[in-house]
Design a protein around this motif. Structure first.
Motif, mmCIF file in Angstrom:
data_model
loop_
_atom_site.group_PDB
_atom_site.id
_atom_site.type_symbol
_atom_site.label_atom_id
_atom_site.label_comp_id
_atom_site.label_asym_id
_atom_site.label_seq_id
_atom_site.Cartn_x
_atom_site.Cartn_y
_atom_site.Cartn_z
ATOM 1 N N PRO A 215 0.826 -1.217 0.000
ATOM 2 C CA PRO A 215 0.000 0.000 0.000
ATOM 3 C C PRO A 215 0.854 1.258 0.000
ATOM 4 O O PRO A 215 1.977 1.281 0.521
ATOM 5 C CB PRO A 215 -0.792 -0.118 1.308
ATOM 6 N N GLY A 216 0.321 2.304 -0.592
ATOM 7 C CA GLY A 216 0.947 3.615 -0.500
ATOM 8 C C GLY A 216 0.533 4.305 0.781
ATOM 9 O O GLY A 216 -0.243 3.763 1.589
ATOM 10 N N ALA A 217 1.032 5.505 0.988
ATOM 11 C CA ALA A 217 0.705 6.267 2.191
ATOM 12 C C ALA A 217 -0.806 6.501 2.292
ATOM 13 O O ALA A 217 -1.438 6.961 1.334
ATOM 14 C CB ALA A 217 1.437 7.602 2.172
ATOM 15 N N GLY A 218 -1.381 6.121 3.429
ATOM 16 C CA GLY A 218 -2.806 6.324 3.664
ATOM 17 C C GLY A 218 -3.718 5.352 2.942
ATOM 18 O O GLY A 218 -4.946 5.466 3.021
ATOM 19 N N GLU A 219 -3.151 4.347 2.281
ATOM 20 C CA GLU A 219 -3.942 3.408 1.481
ATOM 21 C C GLU A 219 -4.093 2.074 2.196
ATOM 22 O O GLU A 219 -3.197 1.632 2.919
ATOM 23 C CB GLU A 219 -3.248 3.181 0.132
ATOM 24 N N THR A 220 -5.236 1.420 2.019
ATOM 25 C CA THR A 220 -5.470 0.068 2.513
ATOM 26 C C THR A 220 -5.569 -0.884 1.329
ATOM 27 O O THR A 220 -6.311 -0.608 0.380
ATOM 28 C CB THR A 220 -6.769 -0.002 3.338
ATOM 29 N N VAL A 221 -4.827 -1.974 1.376
ATOM 30 C CA VAL A 221 -4.867 -2.994 0.325
ATOM 31 C C VAL A 221 -5.407 -4.279 0.924
ATOM 32 O O VAL A 221 -4.894 -4.766 1.934
ATOM 33 C CB VAL A 221 -3.462 -3.236 -0.267
ATOM 34 N N SER A 222 -6.435 -4.838 0.318
ATOM 35 C CA SER A 222 -7.036 -6.084 0.794
ATOM 36 C C SER A 222 -6.488 -7.262 -0.005
ATOM 37 O O SER A 222 -5.727 -7.098 -0.954
ATOM 38 C CB SER A 222 -8.559 -6.007 0.660
ATOM 39 N N GLY A 223 -6.877 -8.484 0.436
ATOM 40 C CA GLY A 223 -6.472 -9.685 -0.294
ATOM 41 C C GLY A 223 -5.173 -10.298 0.177
ATOM 42 O O GLY A 223 -4.608 -11.155 -0.501
ATOM 43 N N GLY A 224 -4.686 -9.881 1.353
ATOM 44 C CA GLY A 224 -3.440 -10.437 1.858
ATOM 45 C C GLY A 224 -3.616 -11.808 2.489
ATOM 46 O O GLY A 224 -4.716 -12.197 2.877
#
Length: 305
Positions: free
Chosen positions: A21-30
């Motif tokens: 993820p970038g700054a302030g970003e949430t990435v799902s699917g981990g």
């Protein structure tokens, strides 16, 4: 045969993610996978599996990670009565791994910052009773120095696995009987930067000159170089059909080398045995599951120490 280990324990919290993820970003699917780690603990477990009586000095917190560590050491037959319970939490490493294998790691040393010379002083009887003392460098320099000095004072063979590498103070080099860096760690130890122009043989000779003892330069798929008073020799690699996970190979190498030397085997044999341990480890996923048993190494090389 007895091995004393002074080093680290930590919990590795690994998440495989589609992308970081970038700054302030949430990435799902981990996909999340926790597991035990720390070079000291890994080396202690590896040596115990290979038949050594092992005493470990490290520091953990009064938390679930620390309690899981003690349960692991009991299960593996590692003596942990001298492990310090610190006021800080157990060391944790957060690891994000992208599909390409690129990773980003953040470490909170926590309890390990409290591993000091006083803790080593309380461990001196174990060091004196050991055939080999194994020290790694994920712990404060104060503890590294105190352990190496205690080993020299007691006449115990000292083996330094200098990882993660940092320049060593000049007064510590004479306390090292055996040093086991890899190709990237050796220049750091010697205080020379990129573009130093030294080949592997020159590096291992320079390390041996600093210690006056034995230097073993590990080179992954190229095997290892050994520098001793009689000169430099080559230990060829053991062939590996399928590399699954290289994590922990260095810890398996160091532990197997300590066990073989502590058992009284000649240096060349000990390094071959260590190389076989490293080769076995890269064929199995995960660190602790990959650490070999004597039967597994005997099947690979036809003998065991």
């Amino acid at each position: 045969m007895k091995i004393a280990v002074v080093g680290s324990y930590g919990a590795g919290l690994t998440m495989r993610v589609p992308r970081s993820p970038g700054a302030g970003e949430t990435v799902s699917g981990g996909v999340f996978a926790p597991g035990p780690g720390g070079k000291g603990s890994n080396q202690a477990i590896a040596a115990a599996r290979l038949g050594a009586e092992v005493s470990l000095l490290t520091a953990v917190g009064d938390d679930d990670f620390g309690r899981a560590a003690h349960a692991l050491w009991r299960a593996e037959g590692v003596g942990a009565t001298h492990v310090r319970t610190a006021s800080a939490p157990t060391m944790v490493g957060f690891i994000l791994v992208e599909p390409s294998g690129e990773n980003r790691i953040a470490i909170a040393p926590g309890a390990l910052d409290e591993l000091d010379a006083a803790a080593v002083a309380a461990f001196r009887e174990e060091i004196a009773a050991a055939d080999v003392l194994v020290v790694s460098m994920e712990i404060p320099e104060e503890a590294v120095a105190a352990a190496l000095r205690a080993g020299r004072d007691s006449g115990t063979t000292t083996l330094l696995n200098p990882a993660p590498a940092r320049p060593l103070p000049d007064d510590l080099w004479p306390f090292i009987d055996v040093i086991t860096p890899n190709q990237t760690e050796a220049p750091v130890l010697l205080g020379i930067g990129a573009g130093h122009g030294l080949d592997d043989e020159a590096l291992v000779r320079a390390l041996r000159e600093r210690t006056g003892g034995i230097a073993v330069l590990t080179r992954g798929g190229q095997g290892a170089l050994i520098a001793q008073e009689s000169g430099v020799s080559v230990t060829p690699p053991y062939p590996v059909g399928n590399v699954v996970d290289t994590t922990g190979a260095g810890d398996a190498f160091t532990a197997a080398l300590a066990v073989a030397l502590g058992s009284g085997h000649p240096l060349d044999h000990a390094v071959r045995y260590a190389a076989a341990a490293g080769a076995h480890t890269v064929t199995v996923a995960g660190v602790v599951p990959a650490l070999p048993t004597p039967d597994q190494l005997a099947a690979r090389i036809g003998t065991a120490p």
